[in-house]
Design a protein around this motif. Structure first.
Motif: not given
Length: 94
Positions: A87-94
């Protein structure tokens, strides 16, 4: 409105949620053993369908990066990366 897909697979509990402007508006969870791989993507699809949304309506995907089960983490991160790559969306990790 900011929408973020949340994925947690680092423990025995597999869960996903959809946050809209910081508030959880939908979630799915299961404590079924060894079911993360078969449930995570289905949970995301169900939540989006429930809200009449598509991945394009979301702003990002956020996944737990542990600590926790190595296999569970792989499932969550792989699902999140696949959603973001497609999708080209950003990925965040927590």
């Amino acid at each position: 409105m900011e929408r973020i897909i949340l994925i947690e697979t680092s423990t025995a509990l597999c869960s996903t949620a959809l946050a809209e402007d910081g508030t959880i508006t939908s979630y799915r969870e299961s404590s079924a053993p060894k079911a993360h791989a078969s449930l995570t993507a289905v949970f995301v699809q169900e939540m989006l369908a429930e809200g009449g949304l598509t991945l394009a309506d979301c702003d990002a995907v956020c996944v737990s990066m542990g600590p926790g089960s190595y296999t569970g983490l792989r499932v969550g991160v792989s699902t999140a990366k696949g959603l973001c790559f497609g999708s080209g969306k950003p990925l965040m990790a927590v």
